[in-house]
Design a protein around this motif. Structure first.
Motif, PDB file in Angstrom:
ATOM      1  N   GLU A  41       0.911  -1.016   0.030  1.00  0.00           N
ATOM      2  CA  GLU A  41       0.090  -0.109   0.000  1.00  0.00           C
ATOM      3  C   GLU A  41       0.748   1.246   0.006  1.00  0.00           C
ATOM      4  O   GLU A  41       0.395   2.220  -0.513  1.00  0.00           O
ATOM      5  N   PRO A  42       2.001   1.378   0.819  1.00  0.00           N
ATOM      6  CA  PRO A  42       2.793   2.583   0.554  1.00  0.00           C
ATOM      7  C   PRO A  42       3.116   2.774  -0.802  1.00  0.00           C
ATOM      8  O   PRO A  42       3.511   3.866  -0.992  1.00  0.00           O
ATOM      9  N   ILE A  43       3.203   1.817  -1.844  1.00  0.00           N
ATOM     10  CA  ILE A  43       3.620   2.127  -3.045  1.00  0.00           C
ATOM     11  C   ILE A  43       2.740   2.293  -3.977  1.00  0.00           C
ATOM     12  O   ILE A  43       2.617   3.245  -4.638  1.00  0.00           O
ATOM     13  N   LEU A  44       1.717   1.517  -4.017  1.00  0.00           N
ATOM     14  CA  LEU A  44       0.506   1.196  -4.970  1.00  0.00           C
ATOM     15  C   LEU A  44      -0.731   2.076  -4.543  1.00  0.00           C
ATOM     16  O   LEU A  44      -1.656   2.083  -5.285  1.00  0.00           O
ATOM     17  N   GLY A  45      -0.692   2.324  -3.239  1.00  0.00           N
ATOM     18  CA  GLY A  45      -2.102   2.693  -2.598  1.00  0.00           C
ATOM     19  C   GLY A  45      -3.201   1.777  -2.387  1.00  0.00           C
ATOM     20  O   GLY A  45      -2.825   0.665  -2.449  1.00  0.00           O
ATOM     21  N   LYS A  46      -4.428   2.091  -2.177  1.00  0.00           N
ATOM     22  CA  LYS A  46      -5.500   1.440  -2.308  1.00  0.00           C
ATOM     23  C   LYS A  46      -5.777   0.600  -3.589  1.00  0.00           C
ATOM     24  O   LYS A  46      -5.981   1.564  -4.467  1.00  0.00           O
ATOM     25  N   VAL A  47      -5.865  -0.729  -3.802  1.00  0.00           N
ATOM     26  CA  VAL A  47      -6.142  -1.331  -4.918  1.00  0.00           C
ATOM     27  C   VAL A  47      -7.364  -2.285  -4.782  1.00  0.00           C
ATOM     28  O   VAL A  47      -7.440  -2.878  -3.724  1.00  0.00           O
ATOM     29  N   GLU A  48      -8.259  -2.204  -5.944  1.00  0.00           N
ATOM     30  CA  GLU A  48      -9.566  -2.997  -5.800  1.00  0.00           C
ATOM     31  C   GLU A  48      -8.820  -4.473  -6.330  1.00  0.00           C
ATOM     32  O   GLU A  48      -8.334  -4.566  -7.312  1.00  0.00           O
ATOM     33  N   LEU A  49      -9.164  -5.314  -5.316  1.00  0.00           N
ATOM     34  CA  LEU A  49      -8.642  -6.569  -5.633  1.00  0.00           C
ATOM     35  C   LEU A  49      -9.582  -7.519  -6.311  1.00  0.00           C
ATOM     36  O   LEU A  49      -9.687  -8.492  -5.919  1.00  0.00           O
ATOM     37  N   LYS A  50      -9.849  -7.109  -7.500  1.00  0.00           N
ATOM     38  CA  LYS A  50     -10.608  -7.959  -8.454  1.00  0.00           C
ATOM     39  C   LYS A  50      -9.662  -8.688  -9.549  1.00  0.00           C
ATOM     40  O   LYS A  50      -9.103  -8.099 -10.567  1.00  0.00           O
ATOM     41  N   SER A  51      -9.034  -9.777  -9.262  1.00  0.00           N
ATOM     42  CA  SER A  51      -8.127 -10.494  -9.683  1.00  0.00           C
ATOM     43  C   SER A  51      -8.740 -11.103 -11.189  1.00  0.00           C
ATOM     44  O   SER A  51      -9.431 -11.905 -11.044  1.00  0.00           O
ATOM     45  N   PRO A  52      -8.073 -10.840 -12.255  1.00  0.00           N
ATOM     46  CA  PRO A  52      -8.428 -11.330 -13.534  1.00  0.00           C
ATOM     47  C   PRO A  52      -8.274 -12.975 -13.760  1.00  0.00           C
ATOM     48  O   PRO A  52      -7.084 -13.393 -12.893  1.00  0.00           O
ATOM     49  N   VAL A  53      -8.865 -13.696 -14.197  1.00  0.00           N
ATOM     50  CA  VAL A  53      -8.864 -15.162 -14.255  1.00  0.00           C
ATOM     51  C   VAL A  53      -7.264 -15.359 -14.818  1.00  0.00           C
ATOM     52  O   VAL A  53      -6.601 -16.451 -14.230  1.00  0.00           O
ATOM     53  N   TRP A  54      -6.426 -14.659 -15.759  1.00  0.00           N
ATOM     54  CA  TRP A  54      -5.314 -15.131 -16.333  1.00  0.00           C
ATOM     55  C   TRP A  54      -4.169 -15.037 -14.893  1.00  0.00           C
ATOM     56  O   TRP A  54      -3.264 -15.899 -15.356  1.00  0.00           O
ATOM     57  N   LEU A  55      -4.389 -14.403 -13.837  1.00  0.00           N
ATOM     58  CA  LEU A  55      -3.693 -14.636 -12.922  1.00  0.00           C
ATOM     59  C   LEU A  55      -3.609 -15.685 -12.121  1.00  0.00           C
ATOM     60  O   LEU A  55      -2.795 -15.970 -11.265  1.00  0.00           O
ATOM     61  N   ASN A  56      -4.627 -16.689 -12.142  1.00  0.00           N
ATOM     62  CA  ASN A  56      -4.497 -17.904 -11.469  1.00  0.00           C
ATOM     63  C   ASN A  56      -3.470 -18.616 -11.779  1.00  0.00           C
ATOM     64  O   ASN A  56      -3.145 -19.633 -11.145  1.00  0.00           O
ATOM     65  N   ALA A  57      -2.917 -18.455 -13.076  1.00  0.00           N
ATOM     66  CA  ALA A  57      -1.589 -19.500 -13.365  1.00  0.00           C
ATOM     67  C   ALA A  57      -0.712 -19.314 -12.376  1.00  0.00           C
ATOM     68  O   ALA A  57       0.210 -20.430 -12.352  1.00  0.00           O
ATOM     69  N   LEU A  58      -0.420 -18.153 -11.883  1.00  0.00           N
ATOM     70  CA  LEU A  58       0.745 -17.906 -10.989  1.00  0.00           C
ATOM     71  C   LEU A  58       0.487 -18.935  -9.757  1.00  0.00           C
ATOM     72  O   LEU A  58       1.554 -19.625  -9.106  1.00  0.00           O
ATOM     73  N   ASP A  59      -0.613 -19.094  -9.216  1.00  0.00           N
ATOM     74  CA  ASP A  59      -0.809 -20.083  -8.135  1.00  0.00           C
ATOM     75  C   ASP A  59      -0.502 -21.862  -8.515  1.00  0.00           C
ATOM     76  O   ASP A  59      -0.032 -22.226  -7.753  1.00  0.00           O
ATOM     77  N   ARG A  60      -0.942 -22.109  -9.791  1.00  0.00           N
ATOM     78  CA  ARG A  60      -0.500 -23.255 -10.206  1.00  0.00           C
ATOM     79  C   ARG A  60       0.979 -23.480 -10.288  1.00  0.00           C
ATOM     80  O   ARG A  60       1.546 -24.419 -10.056  1.00  0.00           O
ATOM     81  N   VAL A  61       1.822 -22.375 -10.684  1.00  0.00           N
ATOM     82  CA  VAL A  61       3.198 -22.643 -10.619  1.00  0.00           C
ATOM     83  C   VAL A  61       3.752 -22.753  -9.392  1.00  0.00           C
ATOM     84  O   VAL A  61       4.578 -23.380  -8.855  1.00  0.00           O
ATOM     85  N   VAL A  62       3.214 -21.753  -8.268  1.00  0.00           N
ATOM     86  CA  VAL A  62       3.633 -21.988  -6.858  1.00  0.00           C
ATOM     87  C   VAL A  62       3.340 -23.425  -6.389  1.00  0.00           C
ATOM     88  O   VAL A  62       4.278 -23.890  -5.594  1.00  0.00           O
ATOM     89  N   ASP A  63       2.217 -24.031  -6.638  1.00  0.00           N
ATOM     90  CA  ASP A  63       2.040 -25.287  -6.354  1.00  0.00           C
ATOM     91  C   ASP A  63       3.023 -26.258  -6.794  1.00  0.00           C
ATOM     92  O   ASP A  63       3.461 -27.262  -6.251  1.00  0.00           O
ATOM     93  N   SER A  64       3.234 -26.183  -8.164  1.00  0.00           N
ATOM     94  CA  SER A  64       4.376 -26.965  -8.554  1.00  0.00           C
ATOM     95  C   SER A  64       5.644 -26.595  -7.965  1.00  0.00           C
ATOM     96  O   SER A  64       6.373 -27.671  -7.704  1.00  0.00           O
ATOM     97  N   ALA A  65       6.114 -25.596  -7.708  1.00  0.00           N
ATOM     98  CA  ALA A  65       7.377 -25.353  -6.805  1.00  0.00           C
ATOM     99  C   ALA A  65       7.188 -26.134  -5.501  1.00  0.00           C
ATOM    100  O   ALA A  65       8.230 -26.723  -5.286  1.00  0.00           O
ATOM    101  N   ARG A  66       6.135 -26.185  -4.897  1.00  0.00           N
ATOM    102  CA  ARG A  66       6.141 -26.675  -3.595  1.00  0.00           C
ATOM    103  C   ARG A  66       6.051 -28.214  -3.743  1.00  0.00           C
ATOM    104  O   ARG A  66       6.390 -28.725  -2.566  1.00  0.00           O
TER     105      ARG A  66
END
Length: 369
Positions: free
Chosen positions: A142-167
């Motif tokens: 928040e000190p950098i980006l301020g308040k952000v609306e956290l409506k995440s687009p579907v294409w960002l879900n790919a990042l969670d799959r990568v993290v799961d693979s790393a784990r």
């Protein structure tokens, strides 16, 4: 600072000068450390309080020239091994880069690293991975980006799959060569300008932070596996092993390898920008496992009966320095505070998958003459 705010038509010269003066010591130190051939800026060197507009313009030109010359890996190395830059300095760097209109791959990578670095340094040491959701990351940024609306687009879900693979990776070798890192890089590259959406910046910061932690755990696991293997070799009476594949000798003293492993965390911090130390760690684990396999089969290891010179080197260079707890495993430092590489950095690059190692090939780069 919020990214959605329109740019003012009339630049605030006082704010620009204040930012330039704050960044000047950081940039000047990086110029010295990396021998960047760029004349100094007289106005910034003089530290004028109320400069003329021409001085402000010269300062901007000097900072822009530094931005062009400074490579991403140099920025990583400096910020992860220097105490010159505090949280305020990171914010100033991020504000500068986020305000730029030229959205190159290099600029994207600098912003990505700086956001992860800032978040990592501000996160609590005992933070649990499961607590790092998008809302938590947004609060930290928040000190950098301020308040952000956290409506995440579907294409960002790919990042969670990568993290799961790393784990799910069981070794550093699997993480480096199993395609996991390529998936993360691909997601970042395919984002294009969407990477700069505030919610995307938050998601990629969270991703980078969690990947750092996964990497850190695997590195510690490899080190501990090596130390366990060295202990087992010592119990079997093995004093030296063939470690040419890991850039060591064909008769490397086990005692010396133990000392090296105990200090390797520091080495990774100092040389993180090169993939070679990571390759050495991966190959050393393979060397130790191969030595254990030979010992278990009752086959004589090449060099297992240590030569007098090897014994002398081991005792002189290592025994006197071994502490009472030298056999203790490497313990995990909080990943959020550790100086570790980020998930898409050069330090994760390891010259593609290593070919099958041939101990009889004199041309192997690790072979000792």
């Amino acid at each position: 600072m919020t990214l959605s705010q329109p740019q003012s038509s009339a630049p605030d010269m006082a704010a620009i000068w204040t930012s330039a003066r704050r960044l000047h010591p950081i940039y000047a130190e990086m110029a010295r450390e990396f021998a960047i051939d760029l004349p100094t800026c007289p106005a910034l060197e003089a530290g004028e309080d109320t400069p003329e507009s021409e001085s402000v313009e010269q300062a901007q030109q000097w900072l822009n020239a530094m931005d062009e010359r400074l490579q991403v890996h140099q920025l990583r190395q400096f910020l992860q091994t220097s105490s010159v830059v505090d949280a305020a300095g990171l914010i100033a760097l991020l504000q500068r880069f986020l305000a730029k209109t030229a959205r190159t791959d290099a600029m994207r990578d600098k912003i990505d690293f700086l956001l992860v670095q800032y978040f990592s340094q501000s996160a609590p040491s005992d933070l649990d991975d499961n607590a790092v959701d998008l809302a938590y990351a947004a609060q930290g940024l928040e000190p950098i980006l301020g308040k952000v609306e956290l409506k995440s687009p579907v294409w960002l879900n790919a990042l969670d799959r990568v993290v799961d693979s790393a784990r799910r990776c069981r070794s550093l070798d699997e993480l480096l060569h199993g395609g996991v890192l390529e998936q993360g890089r691909k997601a970042k590259a395919q984002a294009g300008d969407l990477f700069y959406l505030p919610v995307a910046l938050i998601a990629f910061t969270r991703f980078g932070y969690l990947m750092r932690r996964a990497f850190f755990r695997l590195m510690l696991a490899d080190l501990n596996n090596i130390l366990d293997g060295l202990t087992e070799l010592e119990e079997k009476g093995v004093e030296t092993i063939d470690c040419r594949r890991a850039q060591f000798s064909a008769q490397e003293p086990v005692l010396r390898l133990r000392m090296i492993c105990q200090s390797w965390k520091v080495m990774f911090q100092a040389e993180y920008s090169s993939g070679q130390p990571l390759r050495m760690l991966v190959d050393l684990r393979a060397s130790v496992e191969a030595a254990l396999g030979s010992a278990d089969k009752g086959q004589g290891l090449a060099g297992s009966a240590s030569a007098p010179a090897a014994r002398k080197a081991a005792s002189a260079g290592a025994a006197a320095s071994m502490s009472a707890n030298a056999r203790a495993k490497v313990t995990a430092e909080p990943a959020s505070k550790a100086t570790m590489p980020d998930s898409d950095a050069a330090e994760f690059e390891v010259a593609a998958a290593a070919p099958e190692w041939n101990p009889d090939a004199d041309s192997h780069p690790g072979a000792k003459k």
